[in-house]
Design an enzyme around this catalytic site. Structure first.
Site, PDB file in Angstrom:
ATOM      1  N   ARG A 194      15.654   6.411   0.717  1.00  0.00           N
ATOM      2  CA  ARG A 194      15.254   6.259   2.108  1.00  0.00           C
ATOM      3  C   ARG A 194      16.463   6.216   3.037  1.00  0.00           C
ATOM      4  NH1 ARG A 194      10.412   4.722   4.589  1.00  0.00           N
ATOM      5  NH2 ARG A 194       9.371   4.509   2.570  1.00  0.00           N
ATOM      6  N   GLU A 233      10.388   2.823  -4.855  1.00  0.00           N
ATOM      7  CA  GLU A 233       9.061   2.543  -4.314  1.00  0.00           C
ATOM      8  C   GLU A 233       8.003   3.105  -5.254  1.00  0.00           C
ATOM      9  OE1 GLU A 233       8.557   3.492  -0.183  1.00  0.00           O
ATOM     10  OE2 GLU A 233      10.644   3.052   0.285  1.00  0.00           O
ATOM     11  N   GLU A 293       5.320  10.862   5.324  1.00  0.00           N
ATOM     12  CA  GLU A 293       6.405   9.973   5.748  1.00  0.00           C
ATOM     13  C   GLU A 293       7.761  10.631   5.525  1.00  0.00           C
ATOM     14  OE1 GLU A 293       7.980   5.445   5.720  1.00  0.00           O
ATOM     15  OE2 GLU A 293       5.879   6.003   5.586  1.00  0.00           O
ATOM     16  N   ASP A 334       6.110  15.814  13.997  1.00  0.00           N
ATOM     17  CA  ASP A 334       6.368  15.383  15.371  1.00  0.00           C
ATOM     18  C   ASP A 334       7.646  16.062  15.857  1.00  0.00           C
ATOM     19  OD1 ASP A 334       6.288  14.048  17.757  1.00  0.00           O
ATOM     20  OD2 ASP A 334       7.195  12.213  16.989  1.00  0.00           O
ATOM     21  N   HIS A 350      -4.569   4.074   2.842  1.00  0.00           N
ATOM     22  CA  HIS A 350      -4.160   5.164   1.955  1.00  0.00           C
ATOM     23  C   HIS A 350      -3.991   6.398   2.843  1.00  0.00           C
ATOM     24  CE1 HIS A 350      -4.705   2.930  -1.682  1.00  0.00           C
ATOM     25  NE2 HIS A 350      -6.001   2.745  -1.497  1.00  0.00           N
ATOM     26  N   CYS A 407      -2.795   9.147   2.214  1.00  0.00           N
ATOM     27  CA  CYS A 407      -3.110  10.402   1.507  1.00  0.00           C
ATOM     28  C   CYS A 407      -4.555  10.825   1.764  1.00  0.00           C
ATOM     29  CB  CYS A 407      -2.907  10.235   0.003  1.00  0.00           C
ATOM     30  SG  CYS A 407      -1.330   9.509  -0.448  1.00  0.00           S
TER      31      CYS A 407
END
Length: 833
Positions: A487, A520, A531, A588, A799, A801
């Site tokens: 990350r 993670e 993400e 975005d 969730h 997904c």
């Protein structure tokens, strides 16, 4: 030849043997109208018709003789009343084609007699005969507008004079209002022999007579099957290009959209028109592009109305496909002519095109070819034959005569089975019609479905090939494009991995994306990828990195021409955009429209500066519109200067020795064009070329460029910023014991609707992984709210997904609001629930 066509031909032979063609001077020995013909009974005629069909014997053109009574009903000449005193059956029988003068003469005669029978007869005979109609209303034949004026009733003349005065007062002018000779000069460049002005004046007069409507409809019904057969089997257009006159004349009928035409006449006409060769359709397109807006819009609405009428009048399903409806298919193909006419008639730019990078073709067979799948995975964009003939593409359009949105038929989009249509598009294009070959009629939602099927099939194919290779080479199969990233080092990790893949095996980019964040536990079913895209973009567009410049006024990013970053990082951004489309993720990103136009193959021009560099655009617009002495007052040269992102001055000569060339009134347009070319193309050539290379690594075999316009590509990548939470509420599903009538659900929606714009975006980000609405709006999202236990202090979870929100049954509305706000405000990272 299919069975229906053969049946139609045999019926024509039978009718010719039993009834004749109506021509008293016929010399065809197989026609009942011939003086040497021996009459046959019906059984003998049927057998003879079959024989004539087998040897492809001559067919006569039909010469109907129709009369009309005062009430508008029609009957055969043989049944004419003996009480008709003024003329006999032979009157006007020598009229074998029409001119404006001829119509005037017959009209004057009919009005004196108070009976339009003679005119109905002539109209029926000429408009049902291809040869006669083709020779009618020629430019080289004398016509007189004065005669037509004299034919009009006094009240009609009065109305037209008032209309002319009104037009003069408003300053209205159009091709329709031009005098005959001037109108013909407008259309001369299209090399048609029809006097369109005369045709329009004649129609204006004929359509005001109720008794003639039936004759025009019936004539068209009889004419079109013969025309369709002639075009399909006799190549009549190649023999005589004036055959196109038939379609020009018929389409000037402003009543074609009325109910009496929609059932039979117009569908048959569309089927005949769809049989025209592409060279004829191109001529028709160029002609119609010269028409004024009301005329071309009427034609568009005529074909659209036929499509809608046919679709709502029938029921379609997986067995009975709309693709098999000949009327809808033919009308769509005819509408395509109007679509390209609208493009040609508007503002168009066919010059400023980016050079496409040539793919290196190998002589070696690919695995797809060895497996017989080359049709599914053929490279290169599909080419529309009419588009190629005209030399213009939809993306070349700056502003069409009719907005693109008006060509979308929602009724049709509702009944298309896109999985079947996609198969026709990719595999059975020669035998089955696919509406994706006419993408202008499809909504972006429908086209996105087609793109989804294309992407998924490629993913499954790459997965299958990977399994095959692993079996042959004895290695562990890797069916996904796996990215394991930290990350805190997401750019470095992603850049290294994607750069390695693009160099070693670019086809791996076609696999389904699977992202794993180190340390993670989240399993990527789509949400982790969302993400990943978000974090990569936040990092790349960070102004501190300096890859892009940001405009505070437009809120848009542009390539930094002075960036110190490597081309590989720009390639990474292109790959990320391509992967987003390929994996159906919304990003975005905030680019001006010119970026998407350049991705689709167009260069940036002066007009593109209006949204990418609005201040510069206004300055250059001022130069073009300046009324004074440009050279003396502005004192500019073809050398420009600007400051880069780091504050350093940059000087550039737009032309060789530009500092010695003053900008004048004569060369200011060249100055503006070169300035725009520098800002949008040359100054960022290195960065954009790398960016586009990355984008094409993922999308080069996709139908993206064929199906979508630049503004639609932006919608695919960025989604819609319009958030309709009312639509989201209507389509949300509930699970675990919740329903729309549960008190907690009612409280939930009251809370969400009370949120401000920013809080609503945070909620969407928390629940779906993006703060944008998908293509089609929030109503297409299919969110699920599931019960996650009774009252508790735990926060809601999601969730991403599956767009699923897990909501505990809180004891009060206030607690629900407080817990939900905390959850959406501090949401980051993935944990196993």
């Amino acid at each position: 030849m299919n069975r229906a066509t053969a049946k139609l031909l045999i019926e024509r032979y039978f009718r010719q043997l039993t009834e004749g063609c109506g021509n008293g001077n016929c010399t065809n020995e197989f026609c009942a109208s011939c003086c040497d013909f021996q009459p046959l009974d019906n059984n003998s005629a049927a057998a003879k018709a079959l024989e004539l069909f087998k040897i492809n014997a001559k067919l006569c053109d039909y010469h109907p003789s129709i009369t009309a009574s005062a009430d508008g009903s029609t009957q055969e000449d043989s049944k004419m009343s003996d009480k008709d005193p003024g003329f006999t059956k032979e009157d006007f029988s020598e009229v074998h084609h029409l001119t404006e003068n001829t119509i005037c003469t017959i009209l004057s005669f009919c009005e004196e007699e108070g009976d339009y029978s003679a005119l109905v007869r002539v109209i029926g005979r000429v408009f049902s005969n291809a040869e006669a109609l083709m020779k009618s209303f020629r430019k080289d034949e004398s016509n007189s507008t004065d005669n037509l004026e004299s034919c009009k009733p006094a009240d009609m003349k009065k109305d037209e004079k008032q209309s002319e005065r009104s037009s003069e007062k408003t300053g209205a002018s159009s091709a329709a209002s031009l005098p005959g000779e001037a109108l013909n000069e407008v259309f001369d460049a299209c090399e048609v022999t029809v006097d369109i002005g005369a045709v329009r004046r004649v129609y204006d007069r004929l359509l005001s007579i109720d008794q003639l409507q039936g004759a025009l409809v019936n004539a068209l019904i009889y004419l079109t099957p013969n025309v369709e057969l002639d075009l399909e089997y006799l190549d009549v257009y190649e023999t005589n290009p004036d055959y196109l006159n038939i379609f020009i004349i018929v389409m000037e009928n402003s009543n074609l959209h009325s109910p009496e035409y929609l059932e039979v006449a117009l569908p048959q006409f569309c089927k005949a028109m769809s049989k025209l060769p592409v060279t004829a359709l191109a001529r028709l397109t160029k002609l119609w592009s010269k028409y004024d807006l009301p005329h071309i819009r009427r034609m568009m609405e005529t074909f659209q109305q036929l499509i809608t009428f046919t679709v709502v009048s029938n029921e379609y399903d997986g067995e009975n496909l709309v693709n098999d409806d000949e009327t809808v298919v033919a009308a769509t193909q005819c509408l395509q002519v109007v679509f390209f006419a609208s493009i040609l008639g508007g503002d168009v730019d066919i010059e400023h095109n980016e050079e496409d990078e040539e793919d290196s073709d190998s002589d070696e067979l690919t695995l797809h070819e060895l497996l017989g799948e080359e049709r599914l995975y053929k490279k290169g964009p599909r080419i529309n034959p009419l588009e190629k003939e005209l030399g213009v593409r939809p993306m070349d359009s700056i502003k069409p005569l009719i907005p693109f949105e008006d060509f979308i038929n929602e009724s049709l989009n509702d009944v298309i089975e896109m999985d079947k249509d996609f198969t026709f598009f990719k595999v059975n294009a020669e035998t089955k019609f696919s509406f994706q070959t006419c993408p202008f009629i499809l909504s972006v939602i429908t086209k996105n479905q087609g793109l989804y099927y294309d992407n998924r099939i490629r993913m499954y194919s790459e997965r299958r090939l990977t399994a095959l290779f692993s079996m042959v080479q004895g290695q562990q199969p890797n069916p996904y494009l796996k990215l394991k990233v930290r990350r805190d080092h997401i750019i470095d990790d992603a850049l290294v991995r994607l750069e390695m893949i693009s160099m070693e095996n670019p086809s791996d980019l076609k696999k389904q994306l699977y992202v794993e964040f180190e340390g993670e536990q989240g399993v990527d079913e789509g949400g982790v990828s969302k993400e990943f895209f978000q974090l990569v973009l936040e990092e790349i567009f960070n102004p501190d990195i300096g890859m892009f410049t940001y405009d505070n006024d437009t809120k848009l990013f542009w390539f930094n021409s002075s960036s110190l970053e490597t081309e590989a990082q720009y390639t990474l951004i292109g790959i990320v955009l391509g992967l987003a489309i390929y994996n159906n993720c919304i990003l975005d990103v905030h680019f001006p429209m010119v970026v998407y136009r350049k991705l689709m193959g167009k260069k940036g021009t002066y007009l593109d500066l209006s949204d990418s560099h609005p201040v510069l655009y206004q300055s250059l617009k001022g130069v073009l519109e300046y009324m004074g002495n440009v050279e003396e007052d502005m004192m500019m040269t073809f050398q420009i200067s600007h400051t880069d992102l780091f504050g350093n001055p940059v000087i550039y000569d737009l032309k060789e020795q530009g500092d010695q060339i003053p900008v004048t009134k004569e060369n200011r347009q060249e100055f503006v064009d070169l300035y725009a070319d520098y800002i949008l193309n040359k100054s960022v050539e290195r960065q954009f070329k790398a960016f586009k290379k990355g984008f094409l690594m993922v999308t080069n075999e996709s139908p993206l460029k064929y199906l979508f316009r630049p503004e639609e590509v932006e919608l695919l990548i960025c989604g819609s910023r319009k958030l309709d939470f009312e639509a989201l509420e209507k389509t949300t599903e509930y699970d675990g014991g919740y329903s729309k009538d549960s008190q907690i659900i009612k409280d939930f929606w009251e809370v969400v609707h009370s949120f401000g714009e920013e809080q609503k975006r945070l909620f969407l980000q928390f629940t779906t992984g993006t703060d944008r609405a998908p293509v089609g709006g929030l109503g297409k999202l299919k969110m699920i709210i599931a019960k996650n236990g009774s009252d508790t202090d735990r926060l809601p979870t999601s969730h991403t997904c599956f767009n699923a929100l897990l909501l505990p049954e809180y004891s009060s509305k206030e607690k629900l609001r407080e817990r939900l706000l905390k959850a959406i405000t501090y949401a980051k990272g993935f944990g196993m629930l």
